[in-house]
Design an enzyme around this catalytic site. Structure first.
Site, PDB file in Angstrom:
ATOM      1  CB  SER A 234       6.881   4.623  -7.950  1.00 21.06           C
ATOM      2  OG  SER A 234       5.699   4.745  -8.714  1.00 21.06           O
TER       3      SER A 234
ATOM      4  CB  ILE B  33      -0.571  -9.561  -5.781  1.00 21.70           C
ATOM      5  CG1 ILE B  33       0.176  -8.717  -4.731  1.00 21.70           C
ATOM      6  CG2 ILE B  33       0.311 -10.660  -6.368  1.00 21.70           C
ATOM      7  CD1 ILE B  33       1.287  -7.805  -5.264  1.00 21.70           C
TER       8      ILE B  33
ATOM      9  CD  GLU C  19       5.189  -6.522 -15.356  1.00 25.55           C
ATOM     10  OE1 GLU C  19       6.356  -6.637 -15.724  1.00 25.55           O
ATOM     11  OE2 GLU C  19       4.300  -7.344 -15.582  1.00 25.55           O
ATOM     12  N   GLY C  20       5.888  -0.776 -13.174  1.00 20.19           N
ATOM     13  CA  GLY C  20       6.582   0.515 -13.232  1.00 20.19           C
ATOM     14  C   GLY C  20       5.841   1.476 -14.137  1.00 20.19           C
TER      15      GLY C  20
ATOM     16  N   PRO D 274       0.824  -1.223   0.000  1.00 18.48           N
ATOM     17  CG  PRO D 274      -0.912  -1.600   1.531  1.00 18.48           C
ATOM     18  CD  PRO D 274       0.376  -2.194   1.023  1.00 18.48           C
ATOM     19  N   GLY D 275       1.962   1.268   0.742  1.00 23.01           N
ATOM     20  CA  GLY D 275       2.803   2.467   0.801  1.00 23.01           C
ATOM     21  C   GLY D 275       4.071   2.359  -0.021  1.00 23.01           C
TER      22      GLY D 275
ATOM     23  N   GLY E 120       9.733  -8.453 -17.484  1.00 17.67           N
ATOM     24  CA  GLY E 120       8.304  -8.159 -17.376  1.00 17.67           C
ATOM     25  C   GLY E 120       7.930  -6.948 -18.225  1.00 17.67           C
ATOM     26  NE  ARG E 121      10.148  -1.891 -15.439  1.00 17.56           N
ATOM     27  CZ  ARG E 121      10.980  -1.424 -14.537  1.00 17.56           C
ATOM     28  NH1 ARG E 121      12.263  -1.298 -14.822  1.00 17.56           N
ATOM     29  NH2 ARG E 121      10.550  -1.078 -13.346  1.00 17.56           N
TER      30      ARG E 121
ATOM     31  CD  GLN F 190     -12.490  11.503 -31.564  1.00 19.65           C
ATOM     32  OE1 GLN F 190     -12.481  11.117 -30.405  1.00 19.65           O
ATOM     33  NE2 GLN F 190     -13.290  12.467 -31.979  1.00 19.65           N
TER      34      GLN F 190
END
Ligand SMILES: Cc1cc2nc3c(=O)[nH]c(=O)nc-3n(C[C@H](O)[C@H](O)[C@H](O)COP(=O)(O)OP(=O)(O)OC[C@H]3O[C@@H](n4cnc5c(N)ncnc54)[C@H](O)[C@@H]3O)c2cc1C
Length: 380
Positions: A131, A156, A364-365, A127-128, A242-243, A337
């Site tokens: 990033s 998660i 993942e960031g 929670p805290g 992961g990125r 659009q």
């Protein structure tokens, strides 16, 4: 990039699977119930997709990162949420164990994950501590032959139905920030482990997300993963892979949006002609196609560079995610659009793509975290 015959063949296979198996009926049921589709998970497992990038000695297909990217892209082109089913095991699930697990840990945990028999999730966020992953509050205190874990992980993916979770916890209380963190493989059935409510999300509905709560969970020392107090660097390495997966997911969503937009623009008539004949629309389509190709080059090349062990990998993975995810959101916006009011209606595929696209710049960031990684690299 010109793909090899082998990779072209893989792309065709993944595309055919997605177009045949991800039916409108299945996709609508995922949206309506929000539940994980175990039948689809089994089909993907039977086809070897859970272990595309996992070495054959641990039950996987032994494919390279490009094969993995192609799979995630093709699945996401039809269903962003179902692309996650096969993505997680190959990246954040097995990733930390492949980096630094012992042979015994890999045999015990990676092999069933690669076969789809077990599900492993990655639990870093709290929670805290989003990033700022270094502000982890979960603790692991040594006690005889075990560590006692206490804390709460949040958002998660897959937690509600996972068999195992890789949990990051502080083992050296005298250290602050990214130092003094360690990784543990936690069996979700251990006493003291529970999960929170399923989050009610904007998109990727059908892949439940929840908190993991740890209350005096006794984890055997044999499930400490990697070196003690050095978990942060493994988390960062896992996130590189992961990125790339999120970048591939973004490519797929963007391509799905473009395909739908081209089809619609040719069919929809206003002022007596197809809207594709208006330059405002055709130029939008031209820009979308160009942006997708640019992102594709970056992502595919990064996959190849990563496997070649390039020192540029971390930066390139962050660039791939940053560029592809932001691009994907621009394209999803334009796709709605082009569809006009119909793009706002759930019957049209772009409505779901638009909501699903939104997660790609966050998990993942966030994009800002990718900018921090990239600027940190280029200003070194
Ligand atoms: C659907 C979903 C699935 C997820 N799955 C997982 C999972 O499986 N495992 C897991 O561990 N986590 C998971 N996450 C968590 C996800 O990775 C985090 O939400 C993400 O890293 C951002 O953290 P935060 O939400 O706490 O945002 P914050 O860190 O609070 O950020 C809020 C805003 O501030 C910005 N910001 C923060 N710090 C800086 C800075 N230094 N400079 C500039 N801007 C900054 C951010 O970019 C963002 O715009 C998931 C999240 C979601 C929504």
């Amino acid at each position: 990039m010109i793909l090899s015959e082998k990779h072209e063949m893989m792309r065709r296979l993944y595309r055919q699977f997605a177009e045949t198996e991800f039916t409108t009926e299945i996709l609508d049921a995922l949206e309506e119930t929000g539940e994980f589709n175990w039948e689809m998970h089994k089909k993907m497992s039977d086809n070897g997709f859970m272990g595309v990038k996992i070495p054959t000695e641990y039950g996987g297909q032994g494919g390279d990162s490009l094969a993995y990217v192609l799979m995630v892209e093709e699945f996401a082109r039809v269903s962003p949420v179902l692309s996650l089913y096969a993505n997680t095991s190959n990246s954040l699930g097995a990733g930390p164990l492949l980096f630094c697990g012992t042979k015994e840990q890999k045999e015990k945990y990676v092999t069933p994950v690669a076969r789809g028999e077990k599900i492993m999730v990655f639990a870093l966020t709290e929670p805290g501590a989003g990033s700022d992953a270094g502000s982890t509050l979960t603790t692991a205190v040594e006690d005889g032959d075990a560590y006692i874990l206490n804390g709460r992980k949040t958002f998660i993916s897959g937690a509600p139905f996972a068999d195992y979770a890789v949990i990051y916890a502080r083992t050296d209380m005298s250290q602050k920030g990214s130092r003094g963190l360690s990784m543990f493989i936690v069996d979700m059935k251990l006493p003291g482990v529970s999960v929170g409510k399923h989050e009610n999300k904007m998109g990727i509905i059908g892949y439940p997300t929840s908190d993991i709560i740890l209350e005096n969970v006794r984890v055997p020392k044999s499930d400490l993963l990697g070196p003690l107090h050095k978990g942060f660097s493994t988390a960062m390495k896992t996130l590189d892979g992961g990125r790339l997966g999120v970048a591939a997911q973004s490519l797929g969503i963007a391509q799905g949006c473009l395909d739908e937009s081209i089809r619609y623009a040719k069919e929809r008539k206003q002022f007596g002609r197809p809207i594709a004949n208006f330059q405002a629309i055709s130029f939008m389509l031209a820009d979308m196609a160009t942006e997708i190709e640019a992102a594709r080059e970056l992502v595919y090349n990064t996959a190849v560079m990563k496997d070649a062990g390039s020192p540029e990998s971390a930066k390139r993975c962050a660039m791939s995610k940053l560029f592809a995810s932001e691009m994907c959101n621009r394209i999803a916006y334009k796709a709605v659009q082009i569809h006009g009011g119909y793009g706002y209606i759930k019957e049209y595929k772009v409505e779901r793509f638009y909501r699903d696209a939104r997660i790609t710049t966050l998990y993942e960031g966030t994009s800002q975290v990718q900018q921090m990684v990239i600027s940190g690299n280029i200003l070194r």
